[in-house]
Motif scaffolding. Structure first.
Motif, short mmCIF file in Angstrom:
data_model
loop_
_atom_site.label_atom_id
_atom_site.label_comp_id
_atom_site.label_asym_id
_atom_site.label_seq_id
_atom_site.Cartn_x
_atom_site.Cartn_y
_atom_site.Cartn_z
N ILE A 65 -3.41 111.01 29.22
CA ILE A 65 -2.10 110.35 29.47
C ILE A 65 -1.25 111.14 30.63
CG2 ILE A 65 0.11 110.20 28.34
CD1 ILE A 65 -1.37 109.92 25.77
N THR A 66 -1.11 112.36 30.77
CA THR A 66 -0.47 112.97 31.70
C THR A 66 -1.26 112.55 33.18
OG1 THR A 66 -0.07 114.87 30.43
CG2 THR A 66 0.13 115.20 32.96
N LEU A 67 -2.62 112.46 33.37
CA LEU A 67 -2.98 112.00 34.49
C LEU A 67 -2.78 110.66 34.80
CD1 LEU A 67 -6.61 113.69 34.22
CD2 LEU A 67 -4.73 114.41 35.96
N VAL A 68 -2.78 109.67 33.90
CA VAL A 68 -2.43 108.38 33.90
C VAL A 68 -0.87 108.23 34.53
CG1 VAL A 68 -2.13 106.17 32.86
CG2 VAL A 68 -4.12 107.36 32.43
N GLY A 69 -0.08 109.16 33.91
CA GLY A 69 1.23 108.98 34.26
C GLY A 69 1.46 109.45 35.74
N ALA A 70 0.93 110.54 36.03
CA ALA A 70 0.84 110.99 37.64
C ALA A 70 0.02 110.00 38.45
CB ALA A 70 0.06 112.38 37.65
N ILE A 71 -0.74 109.25 38.13
CA ILE A 71 -1.30 108.16 38.89
C ILE A 71 -0.18 107.20 39.26
CG2 ILE A 71 -2.91 106.46 39.03
CD1 ILE A 71 -5.05 108.43 37.72
N ILE A 72 0.36 106.74 38.07
CA ILE A 72 1.22 105.74 38.09
C ILE A 72 2.63 106.13 38.85
CG2 ILE A 72 2.99 104.11 36.93
CD1 ILE A 72 0.72 104.03 34.52
N PHE A 73 3.03 107.08 38.78
CA PHE A 73 3.97 107.85 39.64
C PHE A 73 3.92 107.86 41.12
CE2 PHE A 73 6.34 111.37 41.66
CZ PHE A 73 7.59 110.82 41.37
N ALA A 74 2.50 108.11 41.30
CA ALA A 74 2.05 108.48 42.93
C ALA A 74 1.87 106.94 43.26
CB ALA A 74 0.63 109.02 42.90
N LEU A 75 1.09 105.99 42.70
CA LEU A 75 1.14 104.71 43.13
C LEU A 75 2.51 104.02 43.33
CD1 LEU A 75 -1.74 103.17 41.11
CD2 LEU A 75 -1.59 103.99 43.41
N GLY A 76 3.65 104.29 42.53
CA GLY A 76 4.73 103.59 42.91
C GLY A 76 5.71 104.26 44.16
N LYS A 77 5.31 105.52 44.26
CA LYS A 77 5.74 106.25 45.48
C LYS A 77 5.24 105.54 46.77
CE LYS A 77 8.87 109.30 44.09
NZ LYS A 77 9.96 109.30 44.49
N LEU A 78 3.95 105.23 46.68
CA LEU A 78 3.18 104.67 47.74
C LEU A 78 3.35 103.18 48.24
CD1 LEU A 78 -0.38 106.14 47.20
CD2 LEU A 78 1.23 106.93 48.94
#
Length: 76
Positions: free
Chosen positions: A20-33
Motif C-alpha cells: 500500500i505504501t509503494l502504491v501510494g508513493a507511485i501515485i504521488f510520483a505520477l501526479g507530480k510528473l
C-alpha cells in the motif's frame, strides 16, 4: 483451507502495508510528473462541486499492471 499461523499472519499484514505504501508513493510520483492529466481524463462541475474521473489514467495503469503480471507469469 489451512489456518494461518500467527507469525505468518503478521508477515502478510506487513507485506500488505508495504505494498500500500509503494502504491501510494507511485501515485504521488505520477501526479507530480503530470501523468494524472492525460487525454481521456474527465473533469466537470462548478465552483462548489467538482467531479474528476481519470479514465485515461486508469487505462494506462491497467495496461502497465497487465504487462507486469504477464511478465511475472511468463518467468515463473
Amino acid at each position: 483451507m489451512e489456518t494461518p499461523e500467527p507469525h505468518n499472519f503478521g508477515k502478510i499484514i506487513m507485506a500488505l502495508g508495504l505494498m500500500i505504501t509503494l502504491v501510494g508513493a507511485i501515485i504521488f510520483a505520477l501526479g507530480k510528473l503530470g501523468i494524472s492529466k492525460m487525454p481521456g481524463d474527465m473533469k466537470f462541475g462548478d465552483e462548489n462541486f467538482k467531479v474528476y474521473f481519470p479514465l485515461g489514467t486508469c487505462i494506462l495503469i491497467s495496461v502497465i499492471l497487465t504487462l507486469i503480471m504477464w511478465l511475472i507469469k511468463m518467468f515463473k
